[in-house]
Scaffold this active site. Structure first.
Site, PDB file in Angstrom:
ATOM      1  N   SER A   1      35.798  46.329  28.475  1.00  0.00           N
ATOM      2  CA  SER A   1      37.058  46.396  29.228  1.00  0.00           C
ATOM      3  C   SER A   1      38.299  46.571  28.368  1.00  0.00           C
ATOM      4  O   SER A   1      39.400  46.728  28.915  1.00  0.00           O
ATOM      5  CB  SER A   1      37.207  45.155  30.109  1.00  0.00           C
ATOM      6  OG  SER A   1      36.351  45.248  31.221  1.00  0.00           O
TER       7      SER A   1
ATOM      8  N   THR B   1      28.172  44.320  42.334  1.00  0.00           N
ATOM      9  CA  THR B   1      26.931  44.802  42.946  1.00  0.00           C
ATOM     10  C   THR B   1      25.976  45.389  41.912  1.00  0.00           C
ATOM     11  O   THR B   1      24.779  45.093  41.914  1.00  0.00           O
ATOM     12  CB  THR B   1      27.247  45.850  44.022  1.00  0.00           C
ATOM     13  OG1 THR B   1      27.978  45.224  45.078  1.00  0.00           O
ATOM     14  CG2 THR B   1      25.979  46.471  44.587  1.00  0.00           C
TER      15      THR B   1
ATOM     16  N   TYR C   1      40.637  40.358  39.544  1.00  0.00           N
ATOM     17  CA  TYR C   1      40.185  41.346  38.555  1.00  0.00           C
ATOM     18  C   TYR C   1      39.075  42.207  39.152  1.00  0.00           C
ATOM     19  O   TYR C   1      38.070  41.695  39.657  1.00  0.00           O
ATOM     20  CB  TYR C   1      39.682  40.614  37.319  1.00  0.00           C
ATOM     21  CG  TYR C   1      39.395  41.492  36.125  1.00  0.00           C
ATOM     22  CD1 TYR C   1      40.383  41.737  35.175  1.00  0.00           C
ATOM     23  CD2 TYR C   1      38.146  42.073  35.934  1.00  0.00           C
ATOM     24  CE1 TYR C   1      40.119  42.521  34.068  1.00  0.00           C
ATOM     25  CE2 TYR C   1      37.880  42.865  34.832  1.00  0.00           C
ATOM     26  CZ  TYR C   1      38.873  43.081  33.895  1.00  0.00           C
ATOM     27  OH  TYR C   1      38.622  43.869  32.799  1.00  0.00           O
ATOM     28  N   SER C   2      39.260  43.524  39.105  1.00  0.00           N
ATOM     29  CA  SER C   2      38.287  44.440  39.687  1.00  0.00           C
ATOM     30  C   SER C   2      38.208  45.714  38.866  1.00  0.00           C
ATOM     31  O   SER C   2      39.214  46.424  38.696  1.00  0.00           O
ATOM     32  CB  SER C   2      38.660  44.790  41.125  1.00  0.00           C
ATOM     33  OG  SER C   2      37.811  45.805  41.641  1.00  0.00           O
ATOM     34  N   ASN C   3      37.028  46.029  38.370  1.00  0.00           N
ATOM     35  CA  ASN C   3      36.840  47.256  37.607  1.00  0.00           C
ATOM     36  C   ASN C   3      37.110  48.499  38.437  1.00  0.00           C
ATOM     37  O   ASN C   3      37.455  49.557  37.895  1.00  0.00           O
ATOM     38  CB  ASN C   3      35.411  47.292  37.049  1.00  0.00           C
ATOM     39  CG  ASN C   3      35.209  46.288  35.938  1.00  0.00           C
ATOM     40  OD1 ASN C   3      35.741  46.433  34.842  1.00  0.00           O
ATOM     41  ND2 ASN C   3      34.451  45.235  36.217  1.00  0.00           N
TER      42      ASN C   3
ATOM     43  N   GLY D   1      36.477  42.511  26.081  1.00  0.00           N
ATOM     44  CA  GLY D   1      35.572  43.513  26.614  1.00  0.00           C
ATOM     45  C   GLY D   1      34.149  42.996  26.598  1.00  0.00           C
ATOM     46  O   GLY D   1      33.638  42.618  25.540  1.00  0.00           O
TER      47      GLY D   1
END
Length: 362
Positions: A92, A153, A182-184, A315
């Site tokens: 990340s 998921t 927090y969301s990719n 990350g």
């Protein structure tokens, strides 16, 4: 302008989560004894002793750290299998690069942070209560969009295209907009917006705007390439499985980056030192009010026990954990890494940051 995206279009794209189930069903491999030799001994300091604790207390096969204060650098390693110039997956930390590109485009008036997702990708974000007309680029950058994190998921184990990642996210209702979550998925969407605005992939733009000017010769966006550039060590999951080869599409614009310790230090020093963004846009990047103090734009603050606040990102991706942190002016910066995604002692990270950035008593 391309034709509007629709949920129907997304639903026509197959995503086989059976791949994930099959991968999880495989018995874990035990990490073989490392063939690489440790680097030359370094002076015994508080930092080197802390690095060693990632092996003795943290459960990592190997750990390494590079600290720079402008006048010199200090490298420490423990265990076998990590070299000073090794390439590794930075996870990340990719978000700091993507956010920098987006803010550069804002500074060039090619987009506005107040733009909605629909302004650039009309009709793309629809479904389960999600609506791209109500999500701004600022919300994506701050993780306040409410979009579901697709890696919850996939567990970061299934290679997906950006549209497939978004399809997964759009099957779930959003969290409360305006609240930090927090969301990719946010940064996958930002990668798509960079391509829509510039006509080039986010990787191409990051290479042109950041990697080449800063001469980050060990940094790359590998796309679908599963191998690491030489030199590199091995990477292991928490259960000991060797995951050195990994399809970076498990993360995409949210975590694809490959880099080195020295390159990440150089990047954060340049970014926080004002070398990549005009001052007003750097201030915008460091403003955490929208995320209630938790996150800026591709950066987050950590307040240390001594009161000093450092900025950077971490990350985590299968087989790798990395942390970069710097003073707000970029004059002191540190990056450390372990060659596993699991560290059993969560206190070690804060101890490393405090040891480097807190004033030392005589």
């Amino acid at each position: 302008m391309p034709p509007p995206w629709t949920l129907r279009t997304l639903l026509a794209i197959p995503v086989s989560l059976a791949l994930f189930a099959a991968a999880r069903a495989q018995p874990p491999e035990q990490a073989p004894a490392a063939a690489r030799t440790a680097v030359a001994p370094v002076p015994d300091t508080a930092l080197t002793r802390l690095v060693a604790r990632f092996i003795t207390r943290g459960g990592a096969p190997a750990a390494a750290l590079l600290a720079d204060d402008g006048s010199g650098s200090h490298f420490s390693s423990a265990g076998n299998g990590i070299g000073h110039s090794d390439h590794f997956r930075a996870g990340s930390i990719t978000k700091s690069f993507i956010a920098t590109v987006v803010l550069q485009l804002a500074a060039e008036h090619r987009l506005s942070l107040s733009d909605s997702v629909d302004d650039h990708l009309p009709g793309l974000v629809r479904g389960a209560g999600n609506d791209g007309r109500r999500i701004t680029l600022r919300a994506l950058l701050h993780h306040t969009s409410g979009l579901y994190d697709f890696t919850t998921t996939t567990r970061g184990a299934v290679p997906v295209t950006p549209l497939q990642a978004l399809r997964i996210a759009l099957t779930r209702p959003p969290a409360a907009r305006g609240r930090f979550a927090y969301s990719n998925t946010n940064y996958v969407l930002l990668g798509m917006i960079v391509e829509q605005v510039t006509g080039h992939s986010y990787a191409t733009e990051a290479e042109r705007r950041i990697i080449t000017p800063l001469r980050l010769t060990g940094t790359s966006f590998p796309g679908a390439r599963a191998t690491l550039p030489a030199p590199h060590g091995r990477a292991y999951t928490a259960d000991g499985s060797d995951v050195t080869e990994l399809d970076p599409r498990v993360a995409g614009a949210a975590g694809e980056l490959v880099s080195t310790l020295a390159d990440l230090n150089r990047f954060y020093a340049a970014l926080l030192g004002g070398g990549l963004l005009p001052s007003q846009w750097l201030r915008e990047m460091l403003d955490t009010r929208a995320a209630h103090g938790s996150y800026g734009m591709g950066l987050y603050p950590v307040k240390l026990p001594c009161g000093t606040t450092v900025w950077g990102h971490n990350g985590r991706i299968s087989g790798s954990y990395v942390r970069s942190a710097a003073t707000v002016d970029g004059r002191r910066v540190l990056t450390f890494r372990v060659n596993t995604d699991g560290v059993t002692d969560p206190t070690l990270e804060m101890a490393v940051l405090a040891s480097e950035f807190c004033p030392r008593t005589p």
